[in-house]
Design an enzyme around this catalytic site. Structure first.
Site, PDB file in Angstrom:
ATOM      1  N   ILE A   1       0.414  -0.894  -0.044  1.00 30.05           N
ATOM      2  CA  ILE A   1      -0.306  -0.227   0.091  1.00 30.05           C
ATOM      3  C   ILE A   1       1.270   1.283   0.000  1.00 30.05           C
ATOM      4  O   ILE A   1       1.604   1.707   1.161  1.00 30.05           O
ATOM      5  CB  ILE A   1      -0.834  -0.103   1.406  1.00 30.05           C
ATOM      6  CG1 ILE A   1      -1.379  -1.680   0.631  1.00 30.05           C
ATOM      7  CG2 ILE A   1      -2.148   1.146   1.356  1.00 30.05           C
ATOM      8  CD1 ILE A   1      -2.537  -1.441   2.048  1.00 30.05           C
TER       9      ILE A   1
ATOM     10  N   TYR B   1      -5.301   4.308   2.520  1.00 28.00           N
ATOM     11  CA  TYR B   1      -4.827   3.336   3.276  1.00 28.00           C
ATOM     12  C   TYR B   1      -5.793   2.373   3.671  1.00 28.00           C
ATOM     13  O   TYR B   1      -6.119   1.307   3.167  1.00 28.00           O
ATOM     14  CB  TYR B   1      -3.902   3.609   4.312  1.00 28.00           C
ATOM     15  CG  TYR B   1      -3.816   2.293   5.907  1.00 28.00           C
ATOM     16  CD1 TYR B   1      -3.089   1.400   5.123  1.00 28.00           C
ATOM     17  CD2 TYR B   1      -4.099   2.697   6.643  1.00 28.00           C
ATOM     18  CE1 TYR B   1      -2.607   0.369   6.780  1.00 28.00           C
ATOM     19  CE2 TYR B   1      -4.164   1.594   7.731  1.00 28.00           C
ATOM     20  CZ  TYR B   1      -2.874   0.626   7.262  1.00 28.00           C
ATOM     21  OH  TYR B   1      -3.091  -0.570   8.668  1.00 28.00           O
TER      22      TYR B   1
ATOM     23  N   HIS C   1      -8.108   1.102   0.579  1.00 27.75           N
ATOM     24  CA  HIS C   1      -7.172  -0.201   0.049  1.00 27.75           C
ATOM     25  C   HIS C   1      -7.865  -1.231   0.186  1.00 27.75           C
ATOM     26  O   HIS C   1      -8.186  -1.900   1.395  1.00 27.75           O
ATOM     27  CB  HIS C   1      -5.961   0.098  -0.017  1.00 27.75           C
ATOM     28  CG  HIS C   1      -4.821  -0.027  -0.838  1.00 27.75           C
ATOM     29  ND1 HIS C   1      -5.005  -1.556  -1.386  1.00 27.75           N
ATOM     30  CD2 HIS C   1      -4.576   0.211  -1.415  1.00 27.75           C
ATOM     31  CE1 HIS C   1      -4.234  -1.113  -2.342  1.00 27.75           C
ATOM     32  NE2 HIS C   1      -3.445  -0.478  -2.502  1.00 27.75           N
TER      33      HIS C   1
END
Length: 107
Positions: free
Chosen positions: A39, A77, A80
């Site tokens: 990520i 994040y 994601h």
């Protein structure tokens, strides 16, 4: 500095459920630490276990600290797909969890 810009720390305190084995915990931690490779907004990751002598841990046993360049990076994040998939494995293994995001400052 713009409101969302600047380094941000994402701190997760965890207490694993008693039935989660040491091997399962180790595998979950390996998965968590690998997120930094998968990520892009996640710039760093550290973890450890409680060693405090003050006995104020309130049952939390593990600390996970991730570093991001901005609050927008944390938002990216959290949404994601790789993080979502991991969280769906990690969170059910926890008895307690606390998450705090903060911007480090100097005195």
């Amino acid at each position: 500095m713009e409101e969302g810009k600047g380094e941000v720390k994402h701190v997760l305190l965890a207490k694993f459920k008693p039935e989660i084995s040491a091997e399962e915990i180790e595998n979950l931690i390996k998965g968590y630490s690998n997120l930094v490779n998968l990520i892009e907004p996640m710039k760093g990751f550290h973890w450890g276990t409680d060693v405090s002598i003050e006995n104020l841990h309130q049952g939390f046993t593990h600390v996970f600290v991730s570093t991001f360049e901005s609050t927008e990076g944390i938002a990216e994040y959290v949404a994601h797909p790789v993080h979502v998939e991991f969280a769906n494995k990690f969170l059910p293994a926890l008895d307690k969890v606390l998450v705090v995001d903060y911007k480090p400052t100097s005195a």
